[in-house]
Design a protein around this motif. Sequence first.
Motif, short mmCIF file in Angstrom:
data_model
loop_
_atom_site.label_atom_id
_atom_site.label_comp_id
_atom_site.label_asym_id
_atom_site.label_seq_id
_atom_site.Cartn_x
_atom_site.Cartn_y
_atom_site.Cartn_z
N PRO A 89 0.84 -1.21 0.00
CA PRO A 89 0.00 0.00 0.00
C PRO A 89 0.87 1.26 0.00
O PRO A 89 2.03 1.22 0.45
CB PRO A 89 -0.78 -0.10 1.32
CG PRO A 89 -0.57 -1.47 1.84
CD PRO A 89 0.67 -2.01 1.21
N ALA A 90 0.29 2.36 -0.49
CA ALA A 90 1.06 3.60 -0.66
C ALA A 90 1.74 4.05 0.65
O ALA A 90 2.90 4.46 0.64
CB ALA A 90 0.17 4.70 -1.20
N ASP A 91 1.01 3.96 1.77
CA ASP A 91 1.63 4.46 3.01
C ASP A 91 2.78 3.56 3.47
O ASP A 91 3.77 4.05 4.03
CB ASP A 91 0.58 4.65 4.12
CG ASP A 91 -0.23 3.39 4.37
OD1 ASP A 91 -0.17 2.46 3.53
OD2 ASP A 91 -0.93 3.31 5.41
N ALA A 92 2.68 2.28 3.21
CA ALA A 92 3.79 1.37 3.56
C ALA A 92 4.99 1.64 2.66
O ALA A 92 6.15 1.57 3.10
CB ALA A 92 3.35 -0.08 3.44
N ARG A 93 4.74 1.96 1.40
CA ARG A 93 5.83 2.33 0.50
C ARG A 93 6.52 3.62 0.98
O ARG A 93 7.74 3.73 0.96
CB ARG A 93 5.29 2.58 -0.91
CG ARG A 93 4.99 1.32 -1.71
CD ARG A 93 4.39 1.76 -3.02
NE ARG A 93 4.36 0.70 -4.01
CZ ARG A 93 4.17 0.94 -5.31
NH1 ARG A 93 3.99 2.17 -5.74
NH2 ARG A 93 4.14 -0.06 -6.17
N ASP A 94 5.70 4.59 1.42
CA ASP A 94 6.27 5.84 1.92
C ASP A 94 7.15 5.58 3.15
O ASP A 94 8.23 6.18 3.29
CB ASP A 94 5.17 6.84 2.28
CG ASP A 94 4.56 7.48 1.04
OD1 ASP A 94 5.20 7.43 -0.04
OD2 ASP A 94 3.44 8.03 1.14
N ALA A 95 6.66 4.70 4.03
CA ALA A 95 7.44 4.38 5.24
C ALA A 95 8.77 3.72 4.84
O ALA A 95 9.82 4.02 5.42
CB ALA A 95 6.63 3.48 6.16
N LEU A 96 8.70 2.83 3.85
CA LEU A 96 9.91 2.17 3.35
C LEU A 96 10.87 3.21 2.78
O LEU A 96 12.08 3.18 3.03
CB LEU A 96 9.53 1.13 2.28
CG LEU A 96 10.66 0.46 1.51
CD1 LEU A 96 11.60 -0.31 2.45
CD2 LEU A 96 10.11 -0.50 0.44
N ALA A 97 10.33 4.15 2.01
CA ALA A 97 11.16 5.20 1.41
C ALA A 97 11.88 6.02 2.50
O ALA A 97 13.07 6.32 2.37
CB ALA A 97 10.31 6.12 0.54
N ARG A 98 11.15 6.33 3.56
CA ARG A 98 11.78 7.10 4.64
C ARG A 98 12.87 6.30 5.33
O ARG A 98 13.92 6.84 5.68
CB ARG A 98 10.71 7.57 5.66
CG ARG A 98 9.86 8.74 5.15
CD ARG A 98 9.01 9.34 6.27
NE ARG A 98 8.01 8.40 6.76
CZ ARG A 98 6.77 8.30 6.24
NH1 ARG A 98 6.40 9.08 5.24
NH2 ARG A 98 5.93 7.43 6.73
#
Length: 314
Positions: free
Chosen positions: A130-139
């Motif tokens: 999901p998009a928010d999990a991808r964002d967390a991974l990116a951070r």
Amino acid sequence: MQRILQPGDIEALDRTSLLRVRLPQPVRLFADRAARLAQKAEGHPIGDYLRFLAHIVKAQQAAASQVHTRAPDAALIAQACQHGMPLMPAAGHIDTAWQGVLDLLIGAARQAPALPPALAPVLDTLRDLPADARDALARRVLAGLYTEAHDLAAAPLVMAALQVVFADRASRLKDSDIPYADPATICPVCATPPVVSVLRIGAREAGLRYLHCGTCGTEWHMVRVKCSHCESTRHVRYQGLQDGDAHTDEVVTAETCGDCRTYRKLVNQEKDPLAEPLADDLASLLLDLLMGETEFLRASMNPLLPMSDAGASA
Ligand SMILES: [Zn+2]
Ligand SMILES: [Zn+2]
């Protein structure tokens, strides 16, 4: 009446005459990098990985020509310039367009020759995240805070997607938007430590040393007598693959600092005009192996290598 310039005056003079910052031209940046990776892959011990990256970087080039990121924020620029802070520290300024770029790169990775075995099982997981999990991974990846095998394998692809959006945003800035950030050892645009430094050729930057940001592609000037990690001027030396000090005939040398005990590579375009900071860093892993036997720790990692940042001195 004449007076001798004081150090502050000389600095001010410098600021107006030399090219202080080289903002990225993303399509050109990725095209040059892909070409260099393909060239270096021939007969190279990690040739398969370099060929794989050349394929991914070509996909970055295609993505860079069509990506739409938010325009730079005038209030943010004014504030950063006033306080001498980087404009948009990467982890806090991830443009949502990166998600679409990641999808493109996942697709490109599937078509790539020599897909690294560790990356193959990660592609589906990344796609379905999901998009928010991808964002967390990116951070996590931007902060170098990841130890899980999955994060490690995914990191180069995640960074490749982030590079496209950060380079696009940086390319829309003007030279005058860029703060004189303190410390000078991090990117004035996105606050990332430089991967390598590069001695440029060209009209306005000939013979000048720039630090290269592996996230947004911005390069900023730093005089060569300074350590690019701690700014000390006392014990900076160069080491090449051939033994001894100051082997200036090599394209890539390691700049070592006896004060902070780190090294960072210098890529010299005067020795090869096609040299490209990130590609030449990857293609000179032998130098890292050599430096691994010395007291010097690598100052910062290459974002396209699946490697933990844990060994670096932050
Ligand atoms: Zn940057
Ligand atoms: Zn140092």
